[in-house]
Scaffold this active site. Structure first.
Site, PDB file in Angstrom:
ATOM      1  NE  ARG A 174     -44.120  40.187  85.302  1.00  0.00           N
ATOM      2  CZ  ARG A 174     -42.953  40.297  85.998  1.00  0.00           C
ATOM      3  NH1 ARG A 174     -42.899  41.091  87.331  1.00  0.00           N
ATOM      4  NH2 ARG A 174     -41.520  39.483  85.744  1.00  0.00           N
TER       5      ARG A 174
ATOM      6  CB  SER B 215     -42.786  35.943  80.062  1.00  0.00           C
ATOM      7  OG  SER B 215     -41.576  35.813  80.386  1.00  0.00           O
TER       8      SER B 215
ATOM      9  CD  GLU C  60     -45.838  38.654  82.416  1.00  0.00           C
ATOM     10  OE1 GLU C  60     -44.946  39.346  81.936  1.00  0.00           O
ATOM     11  OE2 GLU C  60     -45.340  37.606  83.496  1.00  0.00           O
TER      12      GLU C  60
END
Length: 288
Positions: A162, A212, A282
């Protein structure tokens, strides 16, 4: 080019929540993008880039800066031999469809990710065992200060979980070349259909969310920790930990950004108290 003052960012983000930005500028060409970046850089104005808004939440208090967004001309997708060339604004679902039509395999994992190509590169988006770093040949970037365009190899993008080098440099994705392999169209279509079915069965796709919500902590799965902490279905205002998948925070109706952030803190604190693991979002949270 379009300039919108006091832009309601809930209209441009998948959570359908949040406050206003002082200004939203939608650019139509790489030249316009460079001009805007140069202008903002010279004035030392604060700004951020926004892709499809599927991984971003603006606080209710708003953002006292400029949001720059790529216009429709950056949505173009072309295929040349085993490469798919996509503009920074192209949706991943559209890129996946172009790859399928050309009989190219390797992009199936991203077919259901609801983001733009630029946003996906920025955060090295991934799903079902694949990541952007696996398939990026090169990226054309606009320098953050508007000084010009550069093309960078995928191997020089510092991709990790990420993360990409863009988080440090602030440069902006104008276009991407994905390197794929020849495959069987029926097999590619079957894989995409299977992943779509999985996503629809296991994820709350009918509610506004940002996918998510938390990064995967080392050695754990965020959704399992949240579920084991007894938080599935917990609600703050209009925000809820999804009953279908505990890794998702959803807007069940009328959620404010504050509801979503308060629920995030509740989840973080509870999971930390129970398991000693601090979950990191995230989702990009923007604002003062």
């Amino acid at each position: 080019m379009e300039r919108i003052s006091n832009a309601d960012m809930s209209k441009y983000t998948s959570f359908r929540a949040g406050g206003c930005a002082d200004e939203l500028i939608i650019v139509d060409t790489p030249e316009e993008l460079l001009d805007v970046l140069k202008e903002l850089s010279e004035k030392k104005d604060e700004y951020i880039m926004l892709g499809n808004g599927s991984n971003t939440l603006f606080k209710d208090s708003g953002y006292h800066g400029t949001v720059v967004k790529l216009g429709e001309s950056f949505d173009e997708v072309r295929v040349h031999e085993n490469k798919v060339l996509a503009g920074g604004g192209a949706l991943l679902s559209v890129v996946a469809r172009a790859a399928l039509n050309a009989g190219l395999t390797g992009f199936e994992f991203a077919s259901g990710i609801p983001g733009s190509t630029g946003g996906a590169i920025f955060m090295n988006a991934g799903a079902y065992g694949g990541e952007m770093k696996d398939i990026v040949d090169n990226v054309t970037l606009a320098k953050r200060d508007g000084s010009g365009l550069v093309t960078v190899k995928g191997s020089d993008m510092d991709f990790s979980y990420r993360h990409s080098i863009l988080e440090e440099t602030g440069d902006i994705v104008v276009a991407v070349a994905f390197s794929l392999s020849k495959g069987d169209k029926q097999d590619i279509q079957a894989t995409m259909a299977e992943l779509t079915q999985k996503r629809n069965e296991k994820q709350p796709v009918q509610y506004p969310s940002a996918g998510s919500f938390f990064k995967r902590p080392e050695g754990h799965f965020a959704g399992k920790l949240i579920q084991d902490a007894g938080l599935k279905g917990v609600t703050v205002g209009g925000a809820q930990v999804s009953q279908l998948h505990s890794g998702f925070v959803i807007n069940v109706g009328g959620a404010t950004a504050s509801d979503i952030i308060d629920l995030m803190h509740l989840v973080q604190n509870t999971v930390y108290d129970r398991f000693g693991v601090m979950l990191e979002p995230e989702v990009r949270i923007i604002g003062d």
